[in-house]
Design a protein around this motif. Sequence first.
Motif, PDB file in Angstrom:
ATOM      1  N   ARG A 150      42.725  43.247  48.779  1.00 26.36           N
ATOM      2  CA  ARG A 150      43.489  42.861  47.589  1.00 26.36           C
ATOM      3  C   ARG A 150      43.093  41.449  47.135  1.00 26.36           C
ATOM      4  O   ARG A 150      42.942  41.190  45.934  1.00 26.36           O
ATOM      5  CB  ARG A 150      44.986  42.909  47.884  1.00 26.36           C
ATOM      6  CG  ARG A 150      45.538  44.301  48.175  1.00 26.36           C
ATOM      7  CD  ARG A 150      47.048  44.233  48.392  1.00 26.36           C
ATOM      8  NE  ARG A 150      47.592  45.461  48.915  1.00 26.36           N
ATOM      9  CZ  ARG A 150      47.887  46.536  48.177  1.00 26.36           C
ATOM     10  NH1 ARG A 150      47.683  46.503  46.874  1.00 26.36           N
ATOM     11  NH2 ARG A 150      48.388  47.623  48.735  1.00 26.36           N
ATOM     12  N   LEU A 151      42.953  40.542  48.080  1.00 28.06           N
ATOM     13  CA  LEU A 151      42.581  39.175  47.741  1.00 28.06           C
ATOM     14  C   LEU A 151      41.178  39.125  47.152  1.00 28.06           C
ATOM     15  O   LEU A 151      40.911  38.355  46.209  1.00 28.06           O
ATOM     16  CB  LEU A 151      42.680  38.277  48.971  1.00 28.06           C
ATOM     17  CG  LEU A 151      44.064  38.160  49.621  1.00 28.06           C
ATOM     18  CD1 LEU A 151      44.021  37.206  50.808  1.00 28.06           C
ATOM     19  CD2 LEU A 151      45.119  37.719  48.614  1.00 28.06           C
ATOM     20  N   ARG A 177      39.839  41.272  45.295  1.00 27.98           N
ATOM     21  CA  ARG A 177      39.850  41.739  43.908  1.00 27.98           C
ATOM     22  C   ARG A 177      40.703  40.844  43.007  1.00 27.98           C
ATOM     23  O   ARG A 177      40.980  41.184  41.874  1.00 27.98           O
ATOM     24  CB  ARG A 177      40.311  43.192  43.824  1.00 27.98           C
ATOM     25  CG  ARG A 177      41.754  43.470  44.165  1.00 27.98           C
ATOM     26  CD  ARG A 177      42.003  44.967  44.318  1.00 27.98           C
ATOM     27  NE  ARG A 177      43.420  45.290  44.449  1.00 27.98           N
ATOM     28  CZ  ARG A 177      43.868  46.474  44.867  1.00 27.98           C
ATOM     29  NH1 ARG A 177      43.020  47.438  45.201  1.00 27.98           N
ATOM     30  NH2 ARG A 177      45.173  46.706  44.941  1.00 27.98           N
ATOM     31  N   GLY A 178      41.117  39.698  43.514  1.00 31.53           N
ATOM     32  CA  GLY A 178      41.738  38.683  42.680  1.00 31.53           C
ATOM     33  C   GLY A 178      43.231  38.494  42.826  1.00 31.53           C
ATOM     34  O   GLY A 178      43.819  37.660  42.139  1.00 31.53           O
ATOM     35  N   GLU A 179      43.884  39.248  43.706  1.00 31.19           N
ATOM     36  CA  GLU A 179      45.313  39.059  43.921  1.00 31.19           C
ATOM     37  C   GLU A 179      45.563  37.820  44.776  1.00 31.19           C
ATOM     38  O   GLU A 179      44.663  37.334  45.478  1.00 31.19           O
ATOM     39  CB  GLU A 179      45.917  40.303  44.586  1.00 31.19           C
ATOM     40  CG  GLU A 179      45.826  41.551  43.719  1.00 31.19           C
ATOM     41  CD  GLU A 179      46.410  42.789  44.390  1.00 31.19           C
ATOM     42  OE1 GLU A 179      47.429  42.649  45.090  1.00 31.19           O
ATOM     43  OE2 GLU A 179      45.842  43.894  44.210  1.00 31.19           O
ATOM     44  N   HIS A 180      46.791  37.332  44.727  1.00 25.29           N
ATOM     45  CA  HIS A 180      47.169  36.145  45.498  1.00 25.29           C
ATOM     46  C   HIS A 180      48.442  36.437  46.293  1.00 25.29           C
ATOM     47  O   HIS A 180      49.337  37.124  45.799  1.00 25.29           O
ATOM     48  CB  HIS A 180      47.407  34.953  44.571  1.00 25.29           C
ATOM     49  CG  HIS A 180      46.233  34.597  43.718  1.00 25.29           C
ATOM     50  ND1 HIS A 180      45.145  33.894  44.181  1.00 25.29           N
ATOM     51  CD2 HIS A 180      45.965  34.881  42.415  1.00 25.29           C
ATOM     52  CE1 HIS A 180      44.261  33.751  43.216  1.00 25.29           C
ATOM     53  NE2 HIS A 180      44.731  34.343  42.130  1.00 25.29           N
ATOM     54  N   THR A 189      51.999  40.362  47.038  1.00 24.52           N
ATOM     55  CA  THR A 189      51.024  39.657  46.211  1.00 24.52           C
ATOM     56  C   THR A 189      51.539  39.593  44.775  1.00 24.52           C
ATOM     57  O   THR A 189      52.498  40.279  44.412  1.00 24.52           O
ATOM     58  CB  THR A 189      49.645  40.338  46.212  1.00 24.52           C
ATOM     59  OG1 THR A 189      49.708  41.531  45.412  1.00 24.52           O
ATOM     60  CG2 THR A 189      49.191  40.684  47.624  1.00 24.52           C
TER      61      THR A 189
END
Length: 262
Positions: free
Chosen positions: A49-50, A52-55, A83
């Motif tokens: 997930r991180l 692909r741009g999630e935080h 996230t």
Amino acid sequence: MTTWTVATAVHTLLDAENRRHDIEPLSDTWADFTLDTAYRVQDETLARRLMRGEHITGVKLGLTSRAKQARMGVDTPLTAWLTDAMTLPIGDPVPLRQLIHPRVEPEIVFVMGEELRGPGITAGRALAAVRSVHAGLEVIDSRYRDFRFTLPDVVADNASSGFVVTGGVALAPYDLDLALEACVLEVDGRVVYTATGAAVQGHPAEALALAANSLAARGISIQPGWLVFTGGMTDAIPITEGTHLTASFTSLGTLVLGASTG
């Protein structure tokens, strides 16, 4: 038959989430699927997930109330990740087209004021690290068919993560009695559940301490600014097009949630 590894489990679960289709529990065909392996799957899913741009916005606890444990046939709480992609702004409808079979549950939410690092965290120490307390709603959405799973299955599936809503009323943790903070959950004007904070491990701060100590075993600490969703106070309610859900808390305000296929 699938030869299960952490990598194949991550791919299978994320594919089910992205394509909005349910699957049979991994444990049905993964003979040596353990809780430790399940957390490895969860953490690797977070890493994807991180990438692909999630935080990371925080953590959530699952199965902290007896009601949820009884409903799902398990007896141990668990931790999972939140996230920014899981945040649903107040007033927005639940986007049903992004989900498989969503359900909603009310929660007490902490916003952390300082780092909380286990082991050995007590409820009192945990509460002292909290900046503010909020009402919350969690939209859960298991990737498993009929919400059927074992504890390792649901851990690997990031505790059936979907969306979370955090209420705008913010109170200091010592300005209310969290064990007695009540919630009345209504669907289409009909009361379906009532509960207090005591439903969550006896006190929501106990759930927070549990999260800190559990995460410490994986070398993780709870960070300032993170949200901590402490677990469903009641059983979860299915939500469909046209459902109108209201969660009214004693001191933390009222949250209203609808759903849309648009």
